[in-house]
Design a protein around this motif. Structure first.
Motif, PDB file in Angstrom:
ATOM      1  N   ILE A   1      10.353 -10.325  -2.510  1.00 29.05           N
ATOM      2  CA  ILE A   1       9.597  -9.096  -2.268  1.00 29.05           C
ATOM      3  C   ILE A   1      10.117  -8.368  -1.028  1.00 29.05           C
ATOM      4  O   ILE A   1      10.350  -7.166  -1.062  1.00 29.05           O
ATOM      5  CB  ILE A   1       8.084  -9.378  -2.152  1.00 29.05           C
ATOM      6  N   SER A   2      10.331  -9.103   0.063  1.00 24.61           N
ATOM      7  CA  SER A   2      10.776  -8.437   1.292  1.00 24.61           C
ATOM      8  C   SER A   2      12.163  -7.815   1.112  1.00 24.61           C
ATOM      9  O   SER A   2      12.425  -6.735   1.642  1.00 24.61           O
ATOM     10  CB  SER A   2      10.764  -9.403   2.474  1.00 24.61           C
ATOM     11  N   VAL A   3      13.035  -8.472   0.360  1.00 27.42           N
ATOM     12  CA  VAL A   3      14.376  -7.927   0.102  1.00 27.42           C
ATOM     13  C   VAL A   3      14.265  -6.644  -0.713  1.00 27.42           C
ATOM     14  O   VAL A   3      14.899  -5.629  -0.396  1.00 27.42           O
ATOM     15  CB  VAL A   3      15.253  -8.967  -0.632  1.00 27.42           C
ATOM     16  N   LEU A   4      13.455  -6.675  -1.753  1.00 30.77           N
ATOM     17  CA  LEU A   4      13.281  -5.496  -2.598  1.00 30.77           C
ATOM     18  C   LEU A   4      12.642  -4.345  -1.810  1.00 30.77           C
ATOM     19  O   LEU A   4      13.037  -3.192  -1.951  1.00 30.77           O
ATOM     20  CB  LEU A   4      12.447  -5.840  -3.830  1.00 30.77           C
TER      21      LEU A   4
ATOM     22  N   GLY B   1      13.148   0.806   1.032  1.00 29.84           N
ATOM     23  CA  GLY B   1      12.474   1.478   2.132  1.00 29.84           C
ATOM     24  C   GLY B   1      10.972   1.588   1.944  1.00 29.84           C
ATOM     25  O   GLY B   1      10.363   2.586   2.328  1.00 29.84           O
ATOM     26  N   VAL B   2      10.366   0.551   1.366  1.00 35.67           N
ATOM     27  CA  VAL B   2       8.926   0.540   1.083  1.00 35.67           C
ATOM     28  C   VAL B   2       8.237  -0.369   2.106  1.00 35.67           C
ATOM     29  O   VAL B   2       8.645  -1.512   2.293  1.00 35.67           O
ATOM     30  CB  VAL B   2       8.657   0.019  -0.350  1.00 35.67           C
ATOM     31  N   SER B   3       7.198   0.119   2.750  1.00 39.12           N
ATOM     32  CA  SER B   3       6.450  -0.703   3.709  1.00 39.12           C
ATOM     33  C   SER B   3       5.485  -1.620   2.968  1.00 39.12           C
ATOM     34  O   SER B   3       5.178  -1.402   1.796  1.00 39.12           O
ATOM     35  CB  SER B   3       5.663   0.184   4.674  1.00 39.12           C
ATOM     36  N   ARG B   4       4.998  -2.621   3.684  1.00 34.81           N
ATOM     37  CA  ARG B   4       3.978  -3.508   3.092  1.00 34.81           C
ATOM     38  C   ARG B   4       2.747  -2.699   2.705  1.00 34.81           C
ATOM     39  O   ARG B   4       2.167  -2.923   1.647  1.00 34.81           O
ATOM     40  CB  ARG B   4       3.579  -4.608   4.082  1.00 34.81           C
ATOM     41  N   LYS B   5       2.364  -1.771   3.578  1.00 32.63           N
ATOM     42  CA  LYS B   5       1.170  -0.966   3.293  1.00 32.63           C
ATOM     43  C   LYS B   5       1.363  -0.090   2.068  1.00 32.63           C
ATOM     44  O   LYS B   5       0.450   0.053   1.256  1.00 32.63           O
ATOM     45  CB  LYS B   5       0.783  -0.116   4.512  1.00 32.63           C
TER      46      LYS B   5
ATOM     47  N   ALA C   1       1.277  -2.378  -1.005  1.00 37.68           N
ATOM     48  CA  ALA C   1      -0.102  -2.814  -1.220  1.00 37.68           C
ATOM     49  C   ALA C   1      -0.945  -1.703  -1.841  1.00 37.68           C
ATOM     50  O   ALA C   1      -1.710  -1.951  -2.783  1.00 37.68           O
ATOM     51  CB  ALA C   1      -0.718  -3.279   0.096  1.00 37.68           C
ATOM     52  N   ALA C   2      -0.794  -0.487  -1.329  1.00 36.81           N
ATOM     53  CA  ALA C   2      -1.554   0.647  -1.863  1.00 36.81           C
ATOM     54  C   ALA C   2      -1.202   0.887  -3.330  1.00 36.81           C
ATOM     55  O   ALA C   2      -2.089   1.130  -4.158  1.00 36.81           O
ATOM     56  CB  ALA C   2      -1.293   1.894  -1.037  1.00 36.81           C
ATOM     57  N   ALA C   3       0.076   0.798  -3.657  1.00 36.74           N
ATOM     58  CA  ALA C   3       0.505   1.026  -5.036  1.00 36.74           C
ATOM     59  C   ALA C   3      -0.031  -0.048  -5.984  1.00 36.74           C
ATOM     60  O   ALA C   3      -0.294   0.222  -7.154  1.00 36.74           O
ATOM     61  CB  ALA C   3       2.032   1.057  -5.113  1.00 36.74           C
ATOM     62  N   LEU C   4      -0.226  -1.263  -5.454  1.00 37.70           N
ATOM     63  CA  LEU C   4      -0.697  -2.381  -6.282  1.00 37.70           C
ATOM     64  C   LEU C   4      -2.208  -2.561  -6.225  1.00 37.70           C
ATOM     65  O   LEU C   4      -2.765  -3.352  -6.992  1.00 37.70           O
ATOM     66  CB  LEU C   4      -0.018  -3.680  -5.829  1.00 37.70           C
ATOM     67  N   GLY C   5      -2.860  -1.885  -5.293  1.00 35.50           N
ATOM     68  CA  GLY C   5      -4.307  -2.024  -5.164  1.00 35.50           C
ATOM     69  C   GLY C   5      -4.732  -3.327  -4.516  1.00 35.50           C
ATOM     70  O   GLY C   5      -5.783  -3.882  -4.838  1.00 35.50           O
ATOM     71  N   VAL C   6      -3.892  -3.828  -3.571  1.00 33.11           N
ATOM     72  CA  VAL C   6      -4.238  -5.046  -2.837  1.00 33.11           C
ATOM     73  C   VAL C   6      -4.189  -4.737  -1.347  1.00 33.11           C
ATOM     74  O   VAL C   6      -3.679  -3.697  -0.931  1.00 33.11           O
ATOM     75  CB  VAL C   6      -3.274  -6.221  -3.163  1.00 33.11           C
ATOM     76  N   HIS C   7      -4.704  -5.640  -0.526  1.00 30.83           N
ATOM     77  CA  HIS C   7      -4.667  -5.472   0.919  1.00 30.83           C
ATOM     78  C   HIS C   7      -3.239  -5.705   1.397  1.00 30.83           C
ATOM     79  O   HIS C   7      -2.537  -6.573   0.863  1.00 30.83           O
ATOM     80  CB  HIS C   7      -5.627  -6.469   1.581  1.00 30.83           C
ATOM     81  N   TYR C   8      -2.804  -4.967   2.421  1.00 29.46           N
ATOM     82  CA  TYR C   8      -1.423  -5.111   2.891  1.00 29.46           C
ATOM     83  C   TYR C   8      -1.124  -6.518   3.386  1.00 29.46           C
ATOM     84  O   TYR C   8       0.012  -6.991   3.307  1.00 29.46           O
ATOM     85  CB  TYR C   8      -1.078  -4.062   3.959  1.00 29.46           C
TER      86      TYR C   8
ATOM     87  N   ARG D   1       2.924  -6.921 -12.139  1.00 26.08           N
ATOM     88  CA  ARG D   1       2.779  -5.582 -11.558  1.00 26.08           C
ATOM     89  C   ARG D   1       3.802  -5.337 -10.452  1.00 26.08           C
ATOM     90  O   ARG D   1       4.336  -4.239 -10.323  1.00 26.08           O
ATOM     91  CB  ARG D   1       1.355  -5.388 -11.037  1.00 26.08           C
ATOM     92  N   ILE D   2       4.095  -6.371  -9.660  1.00 21.18           N
ATOM     93  CA  ILE D   2       5.102  -6.238  -8.604  1.00 21.18           C
ATOM     94  C   ILE D   2       6.469  -5.983  -9.233  1.00 21.18           C
ATOM     95  O   ILE D   2       7.207  -5.086  -8.809  1.00 21.18           O
ATOM     96  CB  ILE D   2       5.122  -7.486  -7.698  1.00 21.18           C
ATOM     97  N   ALA D   3       6.816  -6.755 -10.252  1.00 23.26           N
ATOM     98  CA  ALA D   3       8.096  -6.567 -10.939  1.00 23.26           C
ATOM     99  C   ALA D   3       8.170  -5.176 -11.558  1.00 23.26           C
ATOM    100  O   ALA D   3       9.199  -4.500 -11.464  1.00 23.26           O
ATOM    101  CB  ALA D   3       8.286  -7.647 -12.004  1.00 23.26           C
ATOM    102  N   GLU D   4       7.083  -4.738 -12.152  1.00 18.94           N
ATOM    103  CA  GLU D   4       7.049  -3.405 -12.756  1.00 18.94           C
ATOM    104  C   GLU D   4       7.220  -2.325 -11.684  1.00 18.94           C
ATOM    105  O   GLU D   4       7.947  -1.346 -11.884  1.00 18.94           O
ATOM    106  CB  GLU D   4       5.724  -3.215 -13.500  1.00 18.94           C
TER     107      GLU D   4
END
Length: 78
Positions: A10-13, A18-22, A25-32, A52-55
């Motif tokens: 996940i961190s590599v992707l 250039g995607v932050s954790r926040k 998280a917002a895109a997936l509907g989970v807490h950062y 959902r992460i893979a998608e």
């Protein structure tokens, strides 16, 4: 390593895109913090969240998650 360890990229992707954790998280509907727990291997995602992460990254789920550690970047497969 326990029998339930799930390794991920996940961190590599995130870094590649250039995607932050926040933002992820917002895109997936989970807490950062959930993203941090996942990246550190402190939490294994549900199948639904893993898919959902893979998608989100538009890659097959096995590119993101594995039961075995991923080889280090730059290492050769022998």
């Amino acid at each position: 390593m326990s029998a339930e360890d799930v390794h991920n990229r996940i961190s590599v992707l995130r870094a590649e895109r250039g995607v932050s954790r926040k933002d992820l998280a917002a895109a997936l509907g989970v807490h950062y913090q959930t993203i941090g727990y996942l990246e550190r291997g402190q939490y294994s995602p549900s199948l639904f969240l893993a898919l959902r992460i893979a998608e989100y990254f538009e890659v097959p789920v096995e590119i993101v998650f594995s039961l075995r550690p991923f080889p280090r970047l730059g290492s050769e497969v022998r």
